[in-house]
Design a protein around this motif. Sequence first.
Motif, short mmCIF file in Angstrom:
data_model
loop_
_atom_site.label_atom_id
_atom_site.label_comp_id
_atom_site.label_asym_id
_atom_site.label_seq_id
_atom_site.Cartn_x
_atom_site.Cartn_y
_atom_site.Cartn_z
N ILE A 146 0.84 -1.18 0.00
CA ILE A 146 0.00 0.00 0.00
C ILE A 146 0.88 1.24 0.00
CG2 ILE A 146 -1.80 1.26 1.19
CD1 ILE A 146 -2.30 -1.54 2.64
N LYS A 147 1.86 1.23 0.87
CA LYS A 147 2.71 2.39 1.01
C LYS A 147 4.09 2.09 0.46
CE LYS A 147 0.49 5.74 2.80
NZ LYS A 147 0.40 6.95 2.00
N SER A 148 4.63 3.01 -0.29
CA SER A 148 5.94 2.76 -0.86
C SER A 148 7.04 3.20 0.09
CB SER A 148 6.08 3.53 -2.17
OG SER A 148 5.87 4.89 -1.93
N GLN A 149 8.19 2.71 -0.13
CA GLN A 149 9.37 3.07 0.63
C GLN A 149 10.50 3.22 -0.39
OE1 GLN A 149 9.69 2.94 4.13
NE2 GLN A 149 7.62 2.24 4.57
N ALA A 150 11.57 3.77 0.06
CA ALA A 150 12.73 3.89 -0.83
C ALA A 150 13.95 3.37 -0.11
CB ALA A 150 12.93 5.34 -1.22
N VAL A 151 14.74 2.57 -0.79
CA VAL A 151 15.93 2.01 -0.16
C VAL A 151 17.16 2.31 -1.01
CG1 VAL A 151 17.01 -0.04 0.80
CG2 VAL A 151 14.53 0.13 0.74
N ARG A 152 18.23 2.71 -0.33
CA ARG A 152 19.48 2.99 -1.03
C ARG A 152 20.37 1.77 -0.87
NH1 ARG A 152 22.62 8.42 -1.63
NH2 ARG A 152 24.80 7.76 -1.77
N MET A 153 20.88 1.27 -2.00
CA MET A 153 21.70 0.06 -2.00
C MET A 153 22.99 0.32 -2.78
SD MET A 153 18.72 -2.69 -3.02
CE MET A 153 18.33 -1.89 -4.55
N PRO A 154 24.13 -0.08 -2.23
CA PRO A 154 25.37 0.05 -3.01
C PRO A 154 25.54 -1.13 -3.97
CG PRO A 154 25.84 -0.76 -0.80
CD PRO A 154 24.34 -0.66 -0.90
N TRP A 155 26.11 -0.89 -5.12
CA TRP A 155 26.38 -2.00 -6.05
C TRP A 155 27.61 -1.64 -6.87
CZ3 TRP A 155 25.25 -6.77 -5.86
CH2 TRP A 155 25.41 -7.62 -6.98
N GLU A 156 28.51 -2.60 -7.00
CA GLU A 156 29.76 -2.32 -7.70
C GLU A 156 29.76 -2.97 -9.06
OE1 GLU A 156 33.26 -2.43 -5.12
OE2 GLU A 156 34.28 -3.44 -6.79
N ASP A 167 32.31 -3.13 -12.52
CA ASP A 167 33.59 -2.80 -13.16
C ASP A 167 34.44 -1.90 -12.27
OD1 ASP A 167 32.53 -4.24 -15.25
OD2 ASP A 167 31.79 -2.44 -16.29
N GLY A 168 34.47 -2.17 -10.98
CA GLY A 168 35.34 -1.45 -10.06
C GLY A 168 34.80 -0.13 -9.57
N THR A 169 33.60 0.26 -10.01
CA THR A 169 33.02 1.52 -9.53
C THR A 169 31.84 1.20 -8.64
OG1 THR A 169 33.61 2.47 -11.65
CG2 THR A 169 32.11 3.76 -10.24
N SER A 170 31.77 1.90 -7.50
CA SER A 170 30.62 1.72 -6.60
C SER A 170 29.52 2.69 -6.97
CB SER A 170 31.05 1.95 -5.15
OG SER A 170 31.67 0.80 -4.67
N PHE A 171 28.33 2.16 -7.15
CA PHE A 171 27.17 2.98 -7.48
C PHE A 171 26.19 2.97 -6.31
CE2 PHE A 171 29.02 1.85 -11.47
CZ PHE A 171 28.79 2.93 -12.30
N ALA A 172 25.33 3.99 -6.29
CA ALA A 172 24.25 4.02 -5.29
C ALA A 172 22.95 3.79 -6.04
CB ALA A 172 24.21 5.36 -4.57
N LEU A 173 22.28 2.68 -5.70
CA LEU A 173 21.00 2.35 -6.34
C LEU A 173 19.87 2.73 -5.39
CD1 LEU A 173 22.88 0.82 -8.20
CD2 LEU A 173 21.42 -1.21 -7.96
N ASN A 174 18.95 3.54 -5.86
CA ASN A 174 17.77 3.84 -5.05
C ASN A 174 16.58 3.10 -5.62
OD1 ASN A 174 18.81 5.74 -3.10
ND2 ASN A 174 19.15 7.09 -4.87
N MET A 175 16.10 2.16 -4.81
CA MET A 175 14.92 1.41 -5.26
C MET A 175 13.70 2.05 -4.61
SD MET A 175 13.96 -2.61 -4.99
CE MET A 175 14.50 -2.74 -3.30
N ILE A 176 12.80 2.52 -5.44
CA ILE A 176 11.59 3.17 -4.95
C ILE A 176 10.44 2.20 -5.16
CG2 ILE A 176 10.02 5.10 -5.32
CD1 ILE A 176 12.61 6.68 -6.16
N ASP A 177 9.90 1.75 -4.04
CA ASP A 177 8.85 0.73 -4.10
C ASP A 177 7.53 1.43 -4.34
OD1 ASP A 177 7.97 -1.83 -4.04
OD2 ASP A 177 7.79 -1.95 -1.86
N THR A 178 6.80 1.01 -5.38
CA THR A 178 5.56 1.71 -5.72
C THR A 178 4.35 0.95 -5.19
OG1 THR A 178 5.57 0.48 -7.77
CG2 THR A 178 6.44 2.71 -7.84
N PRO A 179 3.29 1.69 -4.87
CA PRO A 179 2.06 1.00 -4.48
C PRO A 179 1.56 0.21 -5.68
CG PRO A 179 1.86 3.40 -4.18
CD PRO A 179 3.13 3.14 -4.91
N GLY A 180 1.01 -0.95 -5.40
CA GLY A 180 0.70 -1.85 -6.51
C GLY A 180 -0.76 -1.91 -6.90
#
Lengths: 412, 617
Positions: B69-79, B81-94
Amino acid sequence: MPSALPLGDPAPPDGLLPGQALEGAADRAFGLYVHIPFCAVRCGYCDFNTYTATELGGGASQDAYAGTAVAEVDFAGRVLRASGLPERRLSTVFFGGGTPTLLPAGDLARILAAAIDTWGLEPGAEVTTEANPDSVTPESLQVLADAGFTRVSFGMQSAVPHVLKVLDRTHTPSRVPQVVEWARDAGLAVSLDLIYGTPGESLEDWRYSLETALSYGPDHISAYALIVEDGTKLAAQIRRGEVPGIDDDDHAAKYELADELITAAGLGWYEVSNWARTPEQACRHNLAYWRGDDWWGIGPGAHSHVGGVRWWNVKHPTAYAARLGSHVSPAAGRETLDAETRNVERVMLEARLVTGLAIPSLGGLGDTGRHAVAGLIADGLVDPGEAFKGRLVLTLKGRLLADAVVRRILPD
Amino acid sequence: MSPMARTAPVPAATDPALIRNFCIIAHIDHGKSTLADRMLQYTGVVQSRDMKAQYLDRMDIERERGITIKSQAVRMPWELDGTSFALNMIDTPGHVDFTYEVSRSLAACEGAVLLVDAAQGIEAQTLANLYLAMENNLTIIPVLNKIDLPAAQPEKYAAELASLIGGDPDDVLRVSGKTGMGVEVLLDKIVRDLPAPTGDPDAPARAMIFDSVYDTYRGVVTYVRVVDGMLHPRERIQMMSTRATHELLEIGVSSPEPTPSKGLGVGEVGYLITGVKDVRLSKVGDTVTNLAKPATESLPGYADAKPMVFSGLYPLDGTDYPVLRDALEKLMLNDAALVYEPETSAALGFGFRVGFLGLLHLEITRERLEREYKLDLISTAPNVEYEVTLEDTKVVHVTNPSEYPTGKVAEVREPMVSATILAPNEFVGAIMELCQSRRGVMGGMDYLSEDRVEIRYRLPLAEIVFDFFDILKSKTRGYGSLDWKADGDQVADLVKVDIMLQGEQVDAFSAITHRDKAYAYGVMMTGKLRELIPRQQFEVPIQAAIGSRIIARESIRAIRKDVLAKCYGGDITRKRKLLEKQKEGKKRMKMVGRVEVPQEAFIAALTTEESKDKAKK
């Protein structure tokens, strides 16, 4: 399986009654009920506390039962005296069951003699036994009359064989006039018990039963609607679709027919399910229940009432006999009613009587009671003439809706 | 395969080029939450041993119904090719009712994972959300989930997805959220394919609110996506639609527990805490700016949540009214779409008229009230909002049949929706029949694949709020799916049908229906009530009427017997207990004039057959 006992407070082993039970006791009639928990056959509709001969042994056996009942009579005499109740003679005695007449008449006489020995009988006391048309003879009825019985109530139930069969009643209809005559010859007043609304009974069947019963000229008729109690064989048969269910409209039509025919035969109603040839021939023991008088109930599962204290005995005859054998009260539980509850009971019980309820006394129930009366008259449930005179007396329609009337009178 | 990131980019100091913002578009039971959980685990933000199934769905009801019902957002690191990225997953109401919230979640992303059950194919709501994402120019990564299922048909549904978004079926990823298969490849693809966010770091701060959640301990937690500039703790911020100002008590990111940061910069996604207690002060879609250096233009797309469906909520036990009032007040803190006002019904007593986004919103709200606040509720039949113009040109908005004006009506307008239904083509006839019977006008039909069709109808909202979806499901053996959005209004020949018991109008049963359906409603309701209301001490006529014209009639015969014949051998106690029980039963009756109506009758009369079946499951 017999119906469950009510939940209440534990009863003291000595059976002694609280002071409340004494108040006004001298002005109340005192009666005795004796439960005989035996039947030759267990009827499919019955949820009373009763057993067939082969089910029980020891002090609970049919042979030993009179002795056990006498032991409770002695116990009752001692408890009432020790509780400080005034000496009162018995106004009414009622042997019910089960089938009291399954015991030898001498056993019933012996129990009655013990009661007379303990309390004595009021002049003109009413002493009734229920009886199955199968289980009496001219001789046994004479023994009962000689012992002091004044009245016998035969479980006729119906005059129609297929109805008797559904009810598991074993007597042949033709036996009823015979036993009525024997009872008369012995000098006993006669009541006939009828049941209406049995699955498969037509309105014409019921008319035939009524006309047949009335043709024997009974002093009294009880007509009870068949109630299908949980846990009975009949309830299971209905649930399985083996016999048709119960229909309240059918019950109503049959009640109306009963009132019509019984009244036409010269008897009058005095309680929702009871009619008597004269007011004097009303069952006074039965009235005592509705009027809140005192009575002691002897026997397993029997209920007693003394001055707002109600108690009930353990149900199983073996447990019952064991208690008395060790001089412990056979009561399983009891309740001491407060003023409000007694008032509720009074309304609930007295509303069923032809003498009705005193309308001014409804004032104690707050506004609900008195205000309800006008509506009840408007709905044709309460007799306007009697209401004008200050009594709430049910009309025929009102008797059929007596429980609903009571709910309308009582405050929420 | 990429390893877990060794050094995660730090919030407030992350180059936007290293940020990827995405959401997952999926149907309710297509495994979105399971996949999200797996991502949390693989990126190391949740240790395997702490893994609670479906970590992101916080509320019990969500977990039980398998919907978010309610969305949330989570920040996840992911590497990669040697670079660290910040992935923001925004969960949508379905769900369909929350389209606006979905649109704001999408607006916070540059890309979307289109997640489809490999055994079921795409559903109508997913398709609607996909179109929404495509309109927002999001990059779509098509993914088939549950490929470990024996019933999976990856080739078939990959072709379907490819034809929908344009592309090669071979590019459709195949994963299993359950086993974790393909999830790392998906994380890599998110980094590779999705564009990085862009924005002006030196411009006045602008952040879009895409969710706003009330927390008992922290007050309102506002989730934002920063577009321009930067937000810092202790700053004063301003909500651009309401001009309300607040102090930023805390700012941070969820990973997945809230972690305070030194701020949020361009492209970053995180949360704000200002100490406010009402989500209405932090509206989804609004723009947050810095009070000292405010932006001049708010971000596009802001709209107020508009209730579409109205229902009266009444406590079964009148003494629970204050409990219901307090409960609604609390729910409102967390649900900006919920509106309510006190209402009195002659039949049901004191209650509230509550406005909802849709039927699911209604059901969820009711269920939460019953579960979290231990309330027993009666809800009246859902209603839409009608615009009634009287002959004197006065205009009345009616959300409750009992408010329907009695004067001369010149015109009634009812809200319309455009609905999209997806189903296997064998059900087209049944669906058309259903929509036609609901006064629908067909807009078009397209084949999604060889055997699946998309059918578009314009329908009155009133026709779909009650039992439409349940019937659609049963007519399509569960394969049909529905999405709808508001689509203006239309003039309609509507009438109000009243139901009367012994001449006494029962407001709870009044309904506004199309004139052609008034008779059917009257017959249905009077018949139902005849079965549901116990016989009384007098005959009770039941009538359905339009104005003073009776259109249907039934009658409950008077009860003739209500007396216990015997006295149980002096067992007065038993008789009294029976009386007490009966009196208790009487207390649970609602009085309509002189007629005692059991509450169960109200509930049953206001419930459809289908929803009763559902309750049984």
